[in-house]
Design a protein around this motif. Sequence first.
Motif, PDB file in Angstrom:
ATOM      1  N   LYS A   5       0.837  -1.196   0.000  1.00  0.00           N
ATOM      2  CA  LYS A   5       0.000   0.000   0.000  1.00  0.00           C
ATOM      3  C   LYS A   5       0.873   1.248   0.000  1.00  0.00           C
ATOM      4  N   CYS A   6       0.437   2.262  -0.717  1.00  0.00           N
ATOM      5  CA  CYS A   6       1.188   3.521  -0.796  1.00  0.00           C
ATOM      6  C   CYS A   6       1.121   4.254   0.545  1.00  0.00           C
ATOM      7  N   PRO A   7       2.266   4.689   1.081  1.00  0.00           N
ATOM      8  CA  PRO A   7       2.264   5.400   2.364  1.00  0.00           C
ATOM      9  C   PRO A   7       1.831   6.858   2.239  1.00  0.00           C
ATOM     10  N   TYR A   8       1.693   7.379   1.022  1.00  0.00           N
ATOM     11  CA  TYR A   8       1.392   8.801   0.828  1.00  0.00           C
ATOM     12  C   TYR A   8      -0.025   9.104   0.371  1.00  0.00           C
ATOM     13  N   CYS A   9      -0.748   8.112  -0.116  1.00  0.00           N
ATOM     14  CA  CYS A   9      -2.144   8.358  -0.516  1.00  0.00           C
ATOM     15  C   CYS A   9      -3.023   7.210  -0.029  1.00  0.00           C
ATOM     16  N   TYR A  70      12.836  -6.152  -4.616  1.00  0.00           N
ATOM     17  CA  TYR A  70      11.408  -6.148  -4.295  1.00  0.00           C
ATOM     18  C   TYR A  70      11.190  -6.364  -2.798  1.00  0.00           C
ATOM     19  N   LYS A  71      11.907  -7.349  -2.265  1.00  0.00           N
ATOM     20  CA  LYS A  71      11.756  -7.710  -0.855  1.00  0.00           C
ATOM     21  C   LYS A  71      12.094  -6.526   0.055  1.00  0.00           C
ATOM     22  N   GLU A  72      13.166  -5.810  -0.262  1.00  0.00           N
ATOM     23  CA  GLU A  72      13.580  -4.675   0.556  1.00  0.00           C
ATOM     24  C   GLU A  72      12.566  -3.532   0.489  1.00  0.00           C
ATOM     25  N   LEU A  77       8.172  -0.480   3.060  1.00  0.00           N
ATOM     26  CA  LEU A  77       6.794   0.002   3.090  1.00  0.00           C
ATOM     27  C   LEU A  77       6.079  -0.405   4.379  1.00  0.00           C
ATOM     28  N   CYS A  78       6.397  -1.580   4.900  1.00  0.00           N
ATOM     29  CA  CYS A  78       5.762  -2.063   6.132  1.00  0.00           C
ATOM     30  C   CYS A  78       6.378  -1.447   7.385  1.00  0.00           C
ATOM     31  N   GLU A  79       7.693  -1.385   7.437  1.00  0.00           N
ATOM     32  CA  GLU A  79       8.403  -0.981   8.647  1.00  0.00           C
ATOM     33  C   GLU A  79       8.789   0.498   8.680  1.00  0.00           C
ATOM     34  N   GLU A  80       8.821   1.153   7.529  1.00  0.00           N
ATOM     35  CA  GLU A  80       9.211   2.557   7.355  1.00  0.00           C
ATOM     36  C   GLU A  80      10.700   2.827   7.574  1.00  0.00           C
ATOM     37  N   LEU A 103      11.847   6.112   4.231  1.00  0.00           N
ATOM     38  CA  LEU A 103      11.145   6.708   3.108  1.00  0.00           C
ATOM     39  C   LEU A 103      11.339   8.218   3.116  1.00  0.00           C
ATOM     40  N   ASN A 104      11.456   8.795   1.943  1.00  0.00           N
ATOM     41  CA  ASN A 104      11.611  10.233   1.782  1.00  0.00           C
ATOM     42  C   ASN A 104      10.779  10.630   0.570  1.00  0.00           C
TER      43      ASN A 104
END
Length: 114
Positions: A5-9, A70-72, A77-80, A103-104
Amino acid sequence: MILGKCPYCDDGEIEVRDKEVRGKKVKLYACSNAMWKTEDGEMFELTQESTCDFKIWQNTLSRYGKWLSYKEVRELLCEESLEIELLSKKYEKKVYYKKFITLNQEYGVSVIWD
């Protein structure tokens, strides 16, 4: 392929897209609500239909000897944040070291240089 899932929208999903930059094939991990266009194959810009700007280039850390898998990206995305191994070639020696990335929104990921 959907990575998460996208963390920004609210309704976007991160998908894998194949791009060619300077003659090299590279993966772009981008939100499904982000459409990118290019005229010269180097500068990518958002289209006007885009509602999100999330992106991480697979080779964003290539100067440190690291290409994101992909794994990273899924774990990020899950752990931030994620601990990765980077490479320095200072003084003609290869030195591996571990750093955290987060994430940035502007650059995709940032290295924490504590």
